[in-house]
Design a protein around this motif. Sequence first.
Motif, PDB file in Angstrom:
ATOM      1  N   THR A   1      65.351 -21.247  35.925  1.00  0.00           N
ATOM      2  CA  THR A   1      64.251 -20.867  35.454  1.00  0.00           C
ATOM      3  C   THR A   1      64.803 -19.656  34.418  1.00  0.00           C
ATOM      4  O   THR A   1      64.039 -19.632  33.239  1.00  0.00           O
ATOM      5  N   HIS A   2      65.657 -18.736  34.714  1.00  0.00           N
ATOM      6  CA  HIS A   2      65.994 -17.547  33.917  1.00  0.00           C
ATOM      7  C   HIS A   2      66.759 -18.199  32.707  1.00  0.00           C
ATOM      8  O   HIS A   2      66.753 -17.441  31.898  1.00  0.00           O
ATOM      9  N   GLU A   3      67.606 -19.037  32.842  1.00  0.00           N
ATOM     10  CA  GLU A   3      68.207 -19.684  31.870  1.00  0.00           C
ATOM     11  C   GLU A   3      67.143 -20.406  30.914  1.00  0.00           C
ATOM     12  O   GLU A   3      67.524 -20.110  29.584  1.00  0.00           O
TER      13      GLU A   3
ATOM     14  N   GLU B   1      55.902 -14.815  37.931  1.00  0.00           N
ATOM     15  CA  GLU B   1      57.251 -14.756  37.157  1.00  0.00           C
ATOM     16  C   GLU B   1      57.617 -13.302  37.150  1.00  0.00           C
ATOM     17  O   GLU B   1      58.937 -13.514  37.555  1.00  0.00           O
TER      18      GLU B   1
ATOM     19  N   TYR C   1      64.147 -19.066  30.386  1.00  0.00           N
ATOM     20  CA  TYR C   1      63.621 -18.187  29.706  1.00  0.00           C
ATOM     21  C   TYR C   1      64.288 -17.720  28.729  1.00  0.00           C
ATOM     22  O   TYR C   1      63.626 -17.292  27.682  1.00  0.00           O
ATOM     23  N   THR C   2      65.485 -17.352  28.848  1.00  0.00           N
ATOM     24  CA  THR C   2      66.633 -16.785  28.126  1.00  0.00           C
ATOM     25  C   THR C   2      66.527 -17.536  26.723  1.00  0.00           C
ATOM     26  O   THR C   2      66.728 -17.224  25.753  1.00  0.00           O
TER      27      THR C   2
ATOM     28  N   THR D   1      59.713 -13.372  40.494  1.00  0.00           N
ATOM     29  CA  THR D   1      61.176 -14.270  40.487  1.00  0.00           C
ATOM     30  C   THR D   1      62.122 -13.471  39.884  1.00  0.00           C
ATOM     31  O   THR D   1      63.303 -13.688  40.177  1.00  0.00           O
ATOM     32  N   ILE D   2      61.720 -12.676  38.809  1.00  0.00           N
ATOM     33  CA  ILE D   2      62.744 -11.845  37.934  1.00  0.00           C
ATOM     34  C   ILE D   2      63.234 -11.059  39.074  1.00  0.00           C
ATOM     35  O   ILE D   2      64.424 -10.925  39.109  1.00  0.00           O
TER      36      ILE D   2
END
Length: 192
Positions: free
Chosen positions: A107-109, A152, A111-112, A155-156
């Motif tokens: 997920t964070h990949e 969201e 978003y980035t 999760t961060i």
Amino acid sequence: MSKRRHDPHRRDRIVEACLEVIAREGVGGTSHRKVAAVADVPLGSMTYHFTGMDHLLREALTRFGKEVSDRFEERMTKARNREEAVREVVALITEDVLADHRDLVITHELYTLAARDPSYRDITVDWMRRSRAALERHFDPLTARMLDALIEGLTIHSALDTVPKDRAEVVEAVERVTARASKAGGPATVSG
């Protein structure tokens, strides 16, 4: 002449392997060679099935976003009323989102990548649209948007915090976000 090996699921294995490599190495560390090794396919299969790394990343991350959205929609569809919807949001956060480190990293990949390359934002925009639509089955649009942002944000924090999120803290956060909206539609409380 050698007989070509019949492998009807090769493309799907490559896409799943790509997600595994992203979870381990990040988008920047993902390569055709690494994905081919994880998928256990010849390196040439990569260019046969995908025009390039961008094509593979798009397909893998789109599939990931769809799978997460499908689970989200399933939970919200299962809820018969607002109280059950609040419980499902808590379960979504504690059992689906925060419980799976692999999914948190992917997920964070995504978003980035979407923050750096606007051409990937269609994946995140579709994901957010589907999430909010699922929430709007039980909550007004503003509350749905706030809940989506809460999910969201948690999760961060979960991905970066050294202390795991406590279920009671998640329950409290969801109840606070839905409190005003709940008054219009009846009580919506969750017991820890």
